[in-house]
Design a protein around this motif. Structure first.
Motif, PDB file in Angstrom:
ATOM      1  N   HIS A  23       0.819  -1.208   0.000  1.00 32.88           N
ATOM      2  CA  HIS A  23       0.000   0.000   0.000  1.00 32.88           C
ATOM      3  C   HIS A  23       0.856   1.262   0.000  1.00 32.88           C
ATOM      4  O   HIS A  23       0.639   2.183  -0.811  1.00 32.88           O
ATOM      5  N   PHE A  24       1.854   1.310   0.886  1.00 33.47           N
ATOM      6  CA  PHE A  24       2.623   2.546   1.020  1.00 33.47           C
ATOM      7  C   PHE A  24       3.673   2.708  -0.079  1.00 33.47           C
ATOM      8  O   PHE A  24       4.076   3.834  -0.375  1.00 33.47           O
ATOM      9  N   LEU A  26       2.951   2.103  -3.181  1.00 36.76           N
ATOM     10  CA  LEU A  26       2.134   2.734  -4.224  1.00 36.76           C
ATOM     11  C   LEU A  26       1.801   4.184  -3.858  1.00 36.76           C
ATOM     12  O   LEU A  26       1.805   5.071  -4.729  1.00 36.76           O
ATOM     13  N   LEU A  27       1.516   4.430  -2.590  1.00 35.96           N
ATOM     14  CA  LEU A  27       1.201   5.798  -2.169  1.00 35.96           C
ATOM     15  C   LEU A  27       2.403   6.725  -2.328  1.00 35.96           C
ATOM     16  O   LEU A  27       2.257   7.876  -2.778  1.00 35.96           O
ATOM     17  N   LEU A  28       3.608   6.259  -1.984  1.00 31.69           N
ATOM     18  CA  LEU A  28       4.801   7.079  -2.161  1.00 31.69           C
ATOM     19  C   LEU A  28       5.086   7.316  -3.643  1.00 31.69           C
ATOM     20  O   LEU A  28       5.493   8.407  -4.042  1.00 31.69           O
ATOM     21  N   ARG A  29       4.856   6.284  -4.451  1.00 35.48           N
ATOM     22  CA  ARG A  29       4.992   6.460  -5.909  1.00 35.48           C
ATOM     23  C   ARG A  29       4.083   7.583  -6.387  1.00 35.48           C
ATOM     24  O   ARG A  29       4.498   8.456  -7.163  1.00 35.48           O
ATOM     25  N   ASP A  30       2.842   7.581  -5.911  1.00 36.45           N
ATOM     26  CA  ASP A  30       1.875   8.599  -6.328  1.00 36.45           C
ATOM     27  C   ASP A  30       2.229   9.985  -5.798  1.00 36.45           C
ATOM     28  O   ASP A  30       1.731  10.995  -6.320  1.00 36.45           O
ATOM     29  N   GLN A  31       3.083  10.025  -4.775  1.00 35.82           N
ATOM     30  CA  GLN A  31       3.564  11.312  -4.246  1.00 35.82           C
ATOM     31  C   GLN A  31       4.815  11.804  -4.972  1.00 35.82           C
ATOM     32  O   GLN A  31       5.386  12.824  -4.601  1.00 35.82           O
ATOM     33  N   GLY A  32       5.244  11.058  -6.000  1.00 37.46           N
ATOM     34  CA  GLY A  32       6.387  11.482  -6.797  1.00 37.46           C
ATOM     35  C   GLY A  32       7.714  10.869  -6.414  1.00 37.46           C
ATOM     36  O   GLY A  32       8.751  11.231  -6.972  1.00 37.46           O
ATOM     37  N   TYR A  33       7.708   9.899  -5.506  1.00 35.17           N
ATOM     38  CA  TYR A  33       8.950   9.222  -5.133  1.00 35.17           C
ATOM     39  C   TYR A  33       9.308   8.154  -6.169  1.00 35.17           C
ATOM     40  O   TYR A  33       8.435   7.576  -6.816  1.00 35.17           O
ATOM     41  N   ASN A  34      10.612   7.919  -6.325  1.00 39.05           N
ATOM     42  CA  ASN A  34      11.083   6.792  -7.121  1.00 39.05           C
ATOM     43  C   ASN A  34      11.138   5.583  -6.193  1.00 39.05           C
ATOM     44  O   ASN A  34      11.968   5.531  -5.284  1.00 39.05           O
ATOM     45  N   VAL A  35      10.238   4.632  -6.406  1.00 40.64           N
ATOM     46  CA  VAL A  35      10.058   3.540  -5.453  1.00 40.64           C
ATOM     47  C   VAL A  35      10.648   2.240  -5.983  1.00 40.64           C
ATOM     48  O   VAL A  35      10.371   1.828  -7.113  1.00 40.64           O
ATOM     49  N   PHE A  36      11.463   1.619  -5.144  1.00 36.50           N
ATOM     50  CA  PHE A  36      12.075   0.325  -5.429  1.00 36.50           C
ATOM     51  C   PHE A  36      11.598  -0.647  -4.358  1.00 36.50           C
ATOM     52  O   PHE A  36      11.385  -0.260  -3.202  1.00 36.50           O
ATOM     53  N   VAL A  37      11.427  -1.912  -4.721  1.00 29.88           N
ATOM     54  CA  VAL A  37      10.990  -2.913  -3.755  1.00 29.88           C
ATOM     55  C   VAL A  37      11.833  -4.173  -3.926  1.00 29.88           C
ATOM     56  O   VAL A  37      11.900  -4.735  -5.024  1.00 29.88           O
ATOM     57  N   PHE A 348      -6.393   7.072  12.411  1.00 32.88           N
ATOM     58  CA  PHE A 348      -5.809   5.981  11.641  1.00 32.88           C
ATOM     59  C   PHE A 348      -5.964   6.124  10.128  1.00 32.88           C
ATOM     60  O   PHE A 348      -5.489   5.261   9.387  1.00 32.88           O
ATOM     61  N   ASN A 349      -6.602   7.167   9.670  1.00 32.61           N
ATOM     62  CA  ASN A 349      -6.850   7.318   8.239  1.00 32.61           C
ATOM     63  C   ASN A 349      -5.530   7.443   7.473  1.00 32.61           C
ATOM     64  O   ASN A 349      -4.606   8.148   7.906  1.00 32.61           O
ATOM     65  N   THR A 350      -5.439   6.784   6.352  1.00 35.04           N
ATOM     66  CA  THR A 350      -4.196   6.687   5.588  1.00 35.04           C
ATOM     67  C   THR A 350      -3.526   8.027   5.286  1.00 35.04           C
ATOM     68  O   THR A 350      -2.303   8.135   5.413  1.00 35.04           O
ATOM     69  N   PRO A 351      -4.249   9.069   4.864  1.00 37.74           N
ATOM     70  CA  PRO A 351      -3.550  10.342   4.590  1.00 37.74           C
ATOM     71  C   PRO A 351      -2.751  10.855   5.787  1.00 37.74           C
ATOM     72  O   PRO A 351      -1.652  11.407   5.606  1.00 37.74           O
ATOM     73  N   LEU A 352      -3.272  10.683   6.998  1.00 34.62           N
ATOM     74  CA  LEU A 352      -2.543  11.103   8.199  1.00 34.62           C
ATOM     75  C   LEU A 352      -1.270  10.283   8.381  1.00 34.62           C
ATOM     76  O   LEU A 352      -0.192  10.811   8.692  1.00 34.62           O
ATOM     77  N   VAL A 353      -1.397   8.971   8.182  1.00 31.29           N
ATOM     78  CA  VAL A 353      -0.274   8.056   8.368  1.00 31.29           C
ATOM     79  C   VAL A 353       0.786   8.286   7.292  1.00 31.29           C
ATOM     80  O   VAL A 353       1.990   8.288   7.573  1.00 31.29           O
ATOM     81  N   LEU A 354       0.342   8.484   6.054  1.00 28.48           N
ATOM     82  CA  LEU A 354       1.282   8.733   4.956  1.00 28.48           C
ATOM     83  C   LEU A 354       2.110   9.979   5.229  1.00 28.48           C
ATOM     84  O   LEU A 354       3.328   9.983   5.001  1.00 28.48           O
ATOM     85  N   GLN A 355       1.484  11.024   5.718  1.00 30.33           N
ATOM     86  CA  GLN A 355       2.217  12.254   6.003  1.00 30.33           C
ATOM     87  C   GLN A 355       3.274  12.028   7.085  1.00 30.33           C
ATOM     88  O   GLN A 355       4.392  12.545   7.000  1.00 30.33           O
ATOM     89  N   LYS A 356       2.937  11.205   8.089  1.00 28.59           N
ATOM     90  CA  LYS A 356       3.917  10.907   9.142  1.00 28.59           C
ATOM     91  C   LYS A 356       5.092  10.107   8.586  1.00 28.59           C
ATOM     92  O   LYS A 356       6.249  10.329   8.970  1.00 28.59           O
ATOM     93  N   LEU A 357       4.810   9.169   7.667  1.00 28.66           N
ATOM     94  CA  LEU A 357       5.878   8.381   7.061  1.00 28.66           C
ATOM     95  C   LEU A 357       6.789   9.276   6.230  1.00 28.66           C
ATOM     96  O   LEU A 357       8.031   9.157   6.294  1.00 28.66           O
TER      97      LEU A 357
END
Length: 363
Positions: A23-24, A26-37, A348-357
């Motif tokens: 989940h995260f 994909l969310l970081l990708r959508d925030q413009g990060y270059n994501v590797f797994v 616990f809503n995802t937007p709050l958690v994503l911002q903390k991450l």
């Protein structure tokens, strides 16, 4: 900004940790990060990310002793170097050893270890070295998880490196999901749901014993138990022994959890410990009051007396009393259910958690 972020999860099966990584990433990708797994060769996480645009996958045959394999460690170091990985987020203890150490050798700026289970860390020489020299930030999914991490060694990691971030639940996505109730109650029947692995930790035996107590009081109820696990036959036999088969149904693995939660009036999770009760949050999002034991992270998720009822651990009689109270009071069920959804939105809503991450990645 640290734009090249790598998630490292070698677990082959699918579980809460893999869901979080999926989940995260994909969310970081959508925030413009270059994501590797980085995954294992055979991995459910790998399969689910295989065709996702903007996600670069790399797999290795990773095990608990992989950090002792110089060839594999060399490949990991090269992967991190070649792709200019700036932040590594690891999932399992084995991932921290192999991925974390390789990342330090590759001069990755930040190694983050996300701990999602409320189990003490062994106070070994290797762990003391890793938490002091490899881990730059420790993310815990509850204050209870933080407590257990430090249970065997209060000085395992500097307090300033610890960040508490709840798992996160995507309310908007959950609200959009289609569903249809899995069970049609009989007249005035109150449905109690339980969803968890069928293991001793999840405490379904207490719920089945509770069914006997509720039956003896003549209450009109049905308990739906969703999940699979090694105790399945033992639990079915126990329900038969207590003569509550007419009140308890085992549904097996449920794909659509929204349909399951929509089928119930009350959710009961009598776990003996939890890192973060994800199923509690699901039920609360659908405005279901929740009942469980007052242990580990449950008081962080459930506001006792407001969004549900928590009782002393393994006290089956008080568990039954809490369920009886909600079975008999539909107004209280609705009041607690509405308060539960609001608590999810505020905590616990995802937007709050994503911002903390993101703050941990960028700090």
């Amino acid at each position: 900004m640290n734009r090249n972020v790598c998630f490292f999860n070698s677990n082959k099966a699918w579980g809460g940790g893999e869901k979080w990584n999926h989940h995260f990433s994909l969310l970081l990708r959508d925030q413009g990060y270059n994501v590797f797994v980085v995954t294992n060769h055979k991995s459910e996480l790998k399969d689910r990310l295989e065709n996702e645009p903007g996600i670069t996958l790399h797999s290795e045959p990773i095990g608990n002793l992989s950090f002792l394999n110089p060839i594999l460690m060399g490949r990991l170091k090269s992967f991190f170097k070649t792709n200019n990985i700036q932040t590594l987020i690891t999932a399992l203890p084995s991932d921290l050893k192999s991925g974390g150490i390789a990342a330090k050798r590759a001069e990755v700026n930040r190694v983050i270890y996300r701990r999602g289970i409320a189990v003490p860390v062994k106070n070994s020489l290797l762990n003391r070295y890793i938490f002091k020299n490899v881990v730059d930030r420790l993310i815990v999914n509850s204050l209870e998880t933080k407590r257990t991490v430090l249970a065997n060694n209060a000085d395992l990691i500097d307090e300033s490196k610890i960040r508490q971030i709840y798992n996160g639940f995507d309310v908007a996505e959950f609200d959009k999901q289609d569903f249809s109730p899995l069970y049609t109650p009989k007249k005035d029947e109150v449905v109690i749901g339980n969803a968890a692995r069928l293991t001793a930790q999840k405490g379904q035996k207490h719920l089945i014993k509770t069914a006997k107590l509720l039956k003896e009081k003549g209450l009109n109820f049905k308990i739906l138990i969703a999940g699979k696990g090694e105790m399945e036959q033992e639990l079915k036999d126990y329900a038969a022994k207590l003569d509550v088969n007419n009140h308890v149904s085992f549904l097996g693995f449920i794909e659509n959890m929204k349909s399951f939660h929509a089928s119930q009036d009350i959710f009961c999770l009598p776990s003996l410990w939890e890192g973060f009760g994800y199923a509690l949050v699901e039920a609360m999002t659908l405005e279901k009051p929740v009942v469980g034991f007052d242990i580990s992270s449950n008081p962080e998720v459930v506001a006792d007396g407001e969004t549900g009822i928590l009782v002393p651990v393994e006290d089956t009689e008080k568990l039954a009393a809490a369920l009886e109270k909600l079975i008999l009071d539909v107004k209280l069920r609705k009041k607690m259910g509405a308060a539960g959804r609001q608590r999810v939105l505020e905590n616990f809503n995802t937007p709050l958690v994503l911002q903390k991450l993101i703050e941990v990645i960028e700090e």
